[in-house]
Scaffold this motif. Structure first.
Motif, short mmCIF file in Angstrom:
data_model
loop_
_atom_site.label_atom_id
_atom_site.label_comp_id
_atom_site.label_asym_id
_atom_site.label_seq_id
_atom_site.Cartn_x
_atom_site.Cartn_y
_atom_site.Cartn_z
N ALA A 174 5.68 13.32 -6.55
CA ALA A 174 7.11 13.94 -6.43
C ALA A 174 7.39 13.76 -4.96
N MET A 175 8.87 13.67 -4.91
CA MET A 175 9.69 13.40 -3.45
C MET A 175 10.59 14.36 -3.31
N GLY A 176 10.64 14.83 -2.14
CA GLY A 176 11.88 15.66 -1.83
C GLY A 176 12.65 15.01 -0.56
N LEU B 154 11.95 13.48 4.70
CA LEU B 154 11.04 13.02 3.57
C LEU B 154 10.02 14.06 3.18
N VAL B 155 9.77 14.26 2.24
CA VAL B 155 8.40 15.07 1.58
C VAL B 155 7.94 14.42 0.48
N MET B 156 6.66 14.15 0.47
CA MET B 156 6.14 13.49 -0.67
C MET B 156 4.73 13.71 -1.00
N THR C 261 0.78 -1.29 -0.01
CA THR C 261 0.15 0.06 -0.07
C THR C 261 0.94 1.20 0.01
N VAL C 262 0.38 2.56 -0.50
CA VAL C 262 1.03 3.73 -0.26
C VAL C 262 1.66 3.94 1.19
N ASP C 263 0.75 3.61 2.22
CA ASP C 263 1.43 3.65 3.71
C ASP C 263 2.72 2.83 3.84
N ASP C 264 2.59 1.54 3.18
CA ASP C 264 3.70 0.77 3.45
C ASP C 264 5.07 1.27 2.76
N VAL C 265 4.81 1.89 1.64
CA VAL C 265 5.99 2.66 0.81
C VAL C 265 6.56 3.82 1.78
N LEU C 266 5.45 4.68 2.12
CA LEU C 266 6.12 5.74 3.15
C LEU C 266 6.67 5.00 4.39
N ASP C 267 6.11 4.02 4.89
CA ASP C 267 6.71 3.45 6.10
C ASP C 267 8.32 3.05 5.83
N ARG D 210 -1.25 16.35 -3.65
CA ARG D 210 -1.88 15.99 -2.16
C ARG D 210 -0.46 15.80 -1.49
N LEU D 211 -0.43 16.32 -0.28
CA LEU D 211 0.90 15.90 0.33
C LEU D 211 0.28 14.78 1.20
N ILE D 212 1.45 13.83 1.33
CA ILE D 212 1.09 12.46 2.09
C ILE D 212 2.45 12.37 3.07
#
Length: 712
Positions: free
Chosen positions: A282-284, A195-197, A173-179, A206-208
């Protein structure tokens, strides 16, 4: 070189110095430079180093310019001058000379400064040698070290890519990627502080992931792609942005930088997340200990961005697939379960957990509760083969037609047979198991039909739980394919306070365990669970969640309550095919159970004998099956009505059998034993009925529930 010019002063007594012979043997020449006279003496080996013959050199330092390029002479002169001025005892340096063939050779010079009593430099004595090979070796060593450093850096970069790839491979899931990316270990490998994404949605970002703590910029939760922010810029241009200093950050993004100025951000890398040629986000990466990005660093970050984009797209597709699948599953299952007078009902569904496979967290398990006339209710549990959206779609269609057949008033065996034919005629290769139980909550009589499904369980009011075996037929679809549509009907009694449990095999089966053992374990678990059906359903699903497994679970619990007020009688029905002795026995058992439950025991023999005669006549004098219906009619006089329907339009006739006749007495018995009888036309057939006056009285306590009844 320094040119002191000629001097009238006399040379020192030991001038020129004589070097040790060992120096010449090692290719080292010597020089003696008298700073007062300006004479610069070279020995024979030093002449060779400068590629000068004795007759070509006049002993003056400035004459060496023919071999020392001007830029090299300036550099050496600066080294010597600095050493004389700062009080050094000596100096050393490398410089190049141009030999007579035009080639450049490296030379190393080392001089010792001799001073007088006042500290004034008077003389420099030194050595020099050809250093070309030495520097070449040093260059080769430096090159090897550089290559080793590059190889180490490549290994580190490969390690970063491998770490990210391995970690993201398990992200569903997207949350798994962020984790994975926000994990401390992960950020350490990426070298970033935070990290900012953001994800691209309908032309906006939309900021996640918000970046460092206390850095959220108000109004940036959702931003337009044309706004002056770095993530918007990389999405617009599809190109990364590397910010190498705080000053560059402040200059390029003056709106954003004030919110980051106090966070010790020294550099940043913003990467577009591109999948299938379109930006999905996008990712920072923000750094607090990095200044600048080498080409290798940029290549690694771009490669990481590509891998992260692919993983993120896979996670987004998975979530979309799951939303679609769950929506389809919920649409196919009943939206609400109707309240049933005289019963407490609980239903539950748990999706399977088949990790890493899109769309396979749902299946074809379903439940249904069908209100029927006369205080009856149909309970259904089923499982379509497969774990995908197709199984869910087939399940939805099958649930609807089975409900329709039951609502039309067909007996349970007919409902199951017609559902099997429907599934066989669908354009699908799936089959389904199913159990349909029709319960009369007034009498407690339950008629069950099983199509390849696991048996039901009954829990008594005292908590004891047992399996209720019902002889079954082939699964739906297969029975129609092999023309085996006969489904035996099992009859059981559900006492007040007892609970009927229907479930799919996901609640029972465990890898390496026998199905019978699983049912016994489930019975023990049900017996130890709470008495309330909703709490019991939650308890069983919680156990299934803890156990996990690759099959979904459907569960239906129906607990019979004792009515608060007397209820009108119900309606029971049994299908009896010609030559089916077990079905005839089942009909007799149904009548006996209903008569006892409805408080008409004193007329039980009369009712049973009359019904038996009507059924026998229908089977003997017609070519088809008989449908036996038993119902209670309320009104001024409470009556129990027996109906036997067949497909023949020929009306029954009373005959005088004579004293020795063995047939023709059936209708005489019916007329004698019942309080009224008659014939009604039913489509292409008829219905013969008889009624019995049964005054209101308390029903007898029902005996133990039965599975498939034995001969009587």
């Amino acid at each position: 070189m320094i040119d002191r010019g000629a001097s009238a002063l006399s040379l020192p007594d030991d001038w020129p110095a004589h070097p040790e012979p060992i120096l010449a043997l090692n290719g080292i020449g010597s020089f003696d430079w008298d700073l007062d006279t300006g004479l610069f003496h070279l020995d024979a080996r030093a002449h060779e180093v400068f590629d000068l013959r004795p007759d070509e050199y006049d002993g003056r330092a400035e004459s060496l310019a023919v071999r020392v390029p001007r830029t090299e002479a300036y550099r050496v002169d600066a080294v010597v001058t600095r050493a004389m001025k700062d009080g050094s005892e000596g100096y050393g340096t490398y410089f190049r000379i141009r030999r007579r063939d035009g080639t450049l050779r490296w030379t190393h010079v080392q001089g010792r400064i001799r001073r007088d009593g006042t500290g004034r430099p008077r003389r420099i004595v030194g050595i020099l040698r050809d250093a070309t090979q030495e520097l070449q070796e040093l260059d080769e060593l430096a090159t090897r070290r550089e290559h080793a450093d590059l190889e180490t850096a490549r290994r580190q970069q490969t390690s970063v890519v491998q770490f990210a790839t391995a970690a993201l491979a398990h992200a569903r899931t997207v949350d798994d990627v962020l984790d994975v990316l926000k994990d401390t270990h992960g950020l350490t490998h990426l070298g970033a502080t935070s990290l900012v994404m953001g994800l691209v949605e309908a032309g906006r970002i939309r900021l996640i992931a918000e970046g460092p703590a206390r850095s959220f910029v108000p109004g940036t939760r959702v931003t337009r792609i044309d706004e002056p922010y770095p993530m918007s810029e990389v999405v617009r241009t599809l190109s990364p942005r590397f910010i190498e200093s705080p000053e560059e950050f402040a200059e390029r993004y003056p709106i954003l930088w004030p919110h980051l100025a106090d966070l010790n951000i020294t550099s940043a890398a913003y990467l577009p997340l591109i999948a299938q040629t379109r930006p999905i986000g996008a990712m920072g990466l923000l750094y607090s200990d990095r200044h600048g990005f080498s080409p290798e660093d940029r290549n690694v970050l771009v490669a990481l961005g590509t891998g992260i984009a692919q993983s993120l797209q896979r996670a987004m597709l998975y979530e979309q697939e799951m939303d679609l699948a769950e929506g389809l599953q919920q649409a196919m299952l009943p939206r609400t379960i109707p309240s049933v007078a005289g019963a407490d009902v609980a239903v539950r569904y748990r999706a399977a957990s088949i990790g890493g496979t899109l769309g396979r967290d749902i299946g074809g398990d379903w439940y249904d509760l069908i209100p029927l006339p006369g205080g009856r209710v149909g309970a259904v549990i089923g499982d379509v083969q497969g774990h995908d959206t197709h199984a869910a779609a087939v399940m939805g269609q099958l649930r609807i037609v089975l409900r329709a057949y039951a609502a039309e008033g067909h007996p349970p065996a007919t409902v199951m047979a017609r559902a099997s034919v429907f599934l066989h005629e669908l354009d699908t290769d799936r089959f389904a198991t199913c159990l349909y139980a029709e319960a009369d909550l007034t009498t407690g009589v339950v008629q069950a039909v099983r199509a390849g499904h696991i048996d039901a369980l009954v829990r008594r009011a005292d908590g004891a739980c047992r399996r209720v075996p019902v002889e079954g037929g082939l699964p739906l679809g297969l029975s129609a394919e092999f023309d085996r549509l006969e489904y035996p009907v099992g009859t059981l009694e559900l006492d007040p306070g007892c609970t009927l449990l229907l479930c799919t095999d996901g609640l029972v089966e465990r890898p390496g365990s026998d199905l019978d053992d699983g049912i016994r374990d489930l019975a023990a678990l049900v017996g130890s669970g709470p008495g309330d059906v909703r709490a019991l359903a939650d308890f069983l699903i919680d156990v299934a969640e803890e156990r996990g497994g690759e099959d979904d679970v459907a569960l239906l619990l129906l607990r019979r309550r004792m009515p608060d007020t007397p209820q009108p009688g119900g309606r029971l029905q049994q299908h009896v095919a010609p030559g089916d002795a077990e079905a005839l026995t089942g009909a007799r058992h149904m009548i006996r159970s209903a008569v006892r439950a409805w408080g008409a025991t004193d007329r039980a023999d009369e009712i049973e004998l009359t019904a038996d005669e009507l059924i026998t006549n229908a089977l003997m004098h017609t070519e088809g099956a008989a449908i036996v219906t038993l119902r209670v009619l309320t009104g001024p006089d409470r009556r129990l009505r027996v109906e036997v329907e067949d497909s023949s339009s020929a009306l029954p006739r009373r005959r005088d059998p004579g004293e020795q006749g063995v047939s023709g007495r059936g209708l005489l018995l019916v007329e004698l034993l019942s309080d009224g009888w008659g014939v009604e036309a039913r489509g292409g057939g008829k219905c013969v009925w008889s009624e019995f006056l049964t005054p209101e009285r308390a029903p007898e306590e029902p005996g133990q529930s039965h599975g498939r009844p034995g001969p009587t």
